[in-house]
Design a protein around this motif. Sequence first.
Motif, short mmCIF file in Angstrom:
data_model
loop_
_atom_site.label_atom_id
_atom_site.label_comp_id
_atom_site.label_asym_id
_atom_site.label_seq_id
_atom_site.Cartn_x
_atom_site.Cartn_y
_atom_site.Cartn_z
N ALA A 29 0.83 -1.21 0.00
CA ALA A 29 0.00 0.00 0.00
C ALA A 29 0.86 1.26 0.00
N GLY A 30 0.29 2.35 -0.47
CA GLY A 30 0.90 3.66 -0.36
C GLY A 30 1.89 4.01 -1.44
N HIS A 31 1.87 3.30 -2.56
CA HIS A 31 2.86 3.57 -3.61
C HIS A 31 2.24 3.97 -4.94
N GLY A 32 0.92 4.26 -4.91
CA GLY A 32 0.26 4.70 -6.12
C GLY A 32 -0.14 3.52 -7.00
N PHE A 33 -0.40 3.83 -8.26
CA PHE A 33 -0.89 2.80 -9.18
C PHE A 33 0.25 1.88 -9.63
N VAL A 34 -0.16 0.73 -10.14
CA VAL A 34 0.83 -0.22 -10.67
C VAL A 34 1.23 0.22 -12.07
N GLU A 35 2.49 0.52 -12.21
CA GLU A 35 3.00 0.97 -13.51
C GLU A 35 3.31 -0.21 -14.43
N ARG A 36 3.82 -1.29 -13.84
CA ARG A 36 4.18 -2.45 -14.65
C ARG A 36 4.22 -3.68 -13.75
N ALA A 37 3.73 -4.79 -14.28
CA ALA A 37 3.82 -6.07 -13.57
C ALA A 37 4.29 -7.13 -14.56
N THR A 38 5.37 -7.81 -14.22
CA THR A 38 5.97 -8.80 -15.09
C THR A 38 6.01 -10.14 -14.38
N LEU A 39 5.45 -11.15 -15.01
CA LEU A 39 5.46 -12.49 -14.46
C LEU A 39 6.47 -13.34 -15.22
N ARG A 40 7.37 -13.94 -14.46
CA ARG A 40 8.36 -14.87 -15.03
C ARG A 40 8.06 -16.25 -14.48
N THR A 41 7.95 -17.22 -15.36
CA THR A 41 7.63 -18.57 -14.93
C THR A 41 8.57 -19.57 -15.58
N SER A 42 8.71 -20.70 -14.92
CA SER A 42 9.48 -21.80 -15.47
C SER A 42 9.00 -23.07 -14.79
N PRO A 55 -5.18 -15.72 -18.13
CA PRO A 55 -3.95 -16.39 -18.56
C PRO A 55 -2.81 -15.40 -18.76
N SER A 56 -1.64 -15.78 -18.31
CA SER A 56 -0.49 -14.88 -18.45
C SER A 56 -0.09 -14.72 -19.90
N SER A 57 -0.45 -15.69 -20.74
CA SER A 57 -0.14 -15.61 -22.17
C SER A 57 -0.94 -16.68 -22.89
N ASP A 58 -0.80 -16.72 -24.21
CA ASP A 58 -1.42 -17.77 -25.00
C ASP A 58 -0.40 -18.84 -25.41
N GLU A 59 0.75 -18.86 -24.75
CA GLU A 59 1.76 -19.86 -25.05
C GLU A 59 1.32 -21.22 -24.54
N LEU A 60 1.82 -22.27 -25.20
CA LEU A 60 1.56 -23.64 -24.81
C LEU A 60 2.87 -24.38 -24.57
N LEU A 61 2.79 -25.41 -23.75
CA LEU A 61 3.93 -26.31 -23.53
C LEU A 61 5.18 -25.58 -23.05
N ALA A 62 4.97 -24.46 -22.35
CA ALA A 62 6.09 -23.70 -21.81
C ALA A 62 6.64 -24.43 -20.56
N PRO A 63 7.92 -24.29 -20.27
CA PRO A 63 8.92 -23.47 -20.98
C PRO A 63 9.61 -24.19 -22.13
N GLY A 64 9.07 -25.33 -22.55
CA GLY A 64 9.65 -26.05 -23.67
C GLY A 64 10.75 -27.00 -23.25
N TRP A 65 11.31 -27.65 -24.24
CA TRP A 65 12.32 -28.69 -24.00
C TRP A 65 13.70 -28.12 -24.27
N THR A 66 14.54 -28.18 -23.26
CA THR A 66 15.94 -27.82 -23.40
C THR A 66 16.79 -28.91 -22.74
N SER A 67 18.08 -28.76 -22.78
CA SER A 67 18.96 -29.68 -22.05
C SER A 67 18.87 -29.30 -20.57
N TYR A 68 17.87 -29.89 -19.91
CA TYR A 68 17.49 -29.45 -18.57
C TYR A 68 18.64 -29.51 -17.57
N GLU A 69 19.62 -30.37 -17.80
CA GLU A 69 20.72 -30.48 -16.86
C GLU A 69 21.47 -29.16 -16.70
#
Length: 756
Positions: A29-42, A55-69
Amino acid sequence: MTIIDARMIAPQHPTESAPLLRREFALDAGHGFVERATLRTSALGLVEAWVNGIPSSDELLAPGWTSYEWRVRLVEHDVTDAVAERTVIALRLGNGWYRGWLGFTGERAVYGDERAGYAELEITFADGHVQIVVTDDSWRASTGEVLADDLYNGQTIDARLRGTGWQHPDFDDSTWDAVRAVELDAGRLAPNVAPPVRRLGEFAVQKHWTSPSGKTLVDFGQNLVGFVRVHVAGPAGTEVVLRHAEVLEHDELGTRPLRRAEATDRLILSGGDDVFEPTLTFHGFRYAEVTGWPGEFDPSALAAVVVGSEIRTIGSFECSNPELNQLHSNVLWGMRGNFLSVPTDCPQRDERLGWTGDLAVFAPTAAFLGDVESFLADWLVDVELERRASPTGAVSVVVPDALKYLDTGFPTPGATAVWGDAAVWVPWALWTAYGNEQTLRDAYPLMSAHTRSVAGALSPSGLWDTGFQFGDWLDPDAPADDPGKSKAPSGVVATACAFRTASLMVQTAELLGEQADATEFAVLRDRVGGAFREHYVHDGLVESDSATAYALAIVFGLLDDADRQKAGDRLAELVRAAGHRISTGFAGTPFVNDALATTGHLDDAYALLLQRDAPSWLYAVTMGATTIWERWDSMLPDGSINPGEMTSFNHYAFGAVADWMHRSVAGIAPLEAGYRRILVAPQPGGGLTWAQANLDTPHGLAAVRWDIEGAELRVEVTVPEGSEAVLRLPGRDDETVAPGIHVRTLAINPDGESLV
């Protein structure tokens, strides 16, 4: 981007149902309006996210397949409009590639036993104050309507358990489970730079009928990758089951090529008006079998949703031959279906792996059809990570390398031709298409490491005739149960590929100012080339006397002028003796038309392209294919499926012929990287009366169209600003033209085949 906290969380007591995670909080509280909100997910697995039910986005199957190690993508979205005085972050987790079934040996959870999610919501207020909410032990966990999810087997959704209240404030989660932290090195979270996976389009049911066994079957008209959205109402607890397959056999769903993949979605009705979208799975299919439908089946209630990495289409091809147009469409759809998070070999069976050899030969075609630079550059990061970790130091044959966790019964191979050569051939294709030096520079450590591994694999003679090789994989004359047994010896194929790789590395090193490396690779090139000519070339005849051996030797520049012409003539003899049917596999097929055309046998190249009997490109078209097949005869003439265990109907490697169609049939190719200089060199033939290609280059639209009317050939060329084009038209000297539209006309022979 600063990663505040790398803790993943998982339910304290996980089940097979897809976990739900939520956190409710109040804005500072006490900081005025929200100027920006960014959601990072994995996630270790898949993650779907909502903020206050949005929904945070219309993306599917996030965050995708990488070399998870070593690398797990962190996706970021603007959710400013969703936050409120009281806000809820809600996540659903799926198994995905991380914990689901993976590969062709019947194993699952090869990366880890449990799904975990990560979220970081950064809120910036009007006065500059920043509030950050992350996944920690204050979150709560439960399960919802997704009872099971798997990329191979499908998804089970019980609409009776569906609800959205948990995504909103003031929901009572006191009965929910606690969560626990799953440790993750912050260095593994990598900002996502690859294009997201999204819904790319839809197909309605084109036809529906009852099969001989009494099953309801539907045909969407296109072999695609995605899922079926179902809109249905019926008694609560009714289970509607959808099985998916690419083809029919004996008028029933042809599921045998799927092997262990069940490709089945189970939808349990709520009793109300239900809409199902199984977004935690995907299938490769054209047909679906529907059972359990309440009342009279309504085909309009189904829609096939196309899913894939969002890659902008930049190139097109069309000509007067409808079957060639269908072939080109098949190539595009093969790429679209297999470019899903990573470039895979096939999207339907229990495999779906990032085989490097398929991409090595297809990369030039891909770079023309779509803007694939960021997609493939991101994949190349994993190629290098896997190479560094490999016990052999060689490029893995699949990336991400799931094979190292699977009980395949085969040792990890060392350097491999074509497959390992993707480390050089793919970056070079990206450089040629887009002219981005940084992409080439980023890949240079991988490129040079692979080239040195090839040098280390050579025998004392200078030939690459030792170690495991795939060779000319899927030579049409190979036994069904031994696809690597080709007419071209693996040593001939590998040595030719080593020469090409070394040659490209000389150019790359010189371009990037790595002169010492350029000298080193030039020595390697000359050593390999000399050994190839000494041991494999005898008066223009190349060892094995096979089409692949000649095609590689000619196109890769291994022969002197006299031997080159003899080899071209001999190649044409072999092609004619085969009745202009394909006699090459993965290694030779992308290059055989070039080898014919550049040695004076354009008519044979066209006859090969236009052949309709198996094995040929157009055979599949005559059989109704809408994608490229893995085997030349994946479906036999009688409509039965090839009996081999390895039979895919969506496998883009043999679609590499489209590169020749773009460059030689239509006549548009880069003379300098990124099409700053363009070669316009159409080669009409095959009875075609017109052809055209358009390409959105880094400088703008480039286009070529040619038409034959009577005894006249008309060529129209569009050159973008910042570029120039060299017109190489039959019977005329090369002509350099500036940006703009240019039209030229030429006289031709009455048969329309040879140009004057």
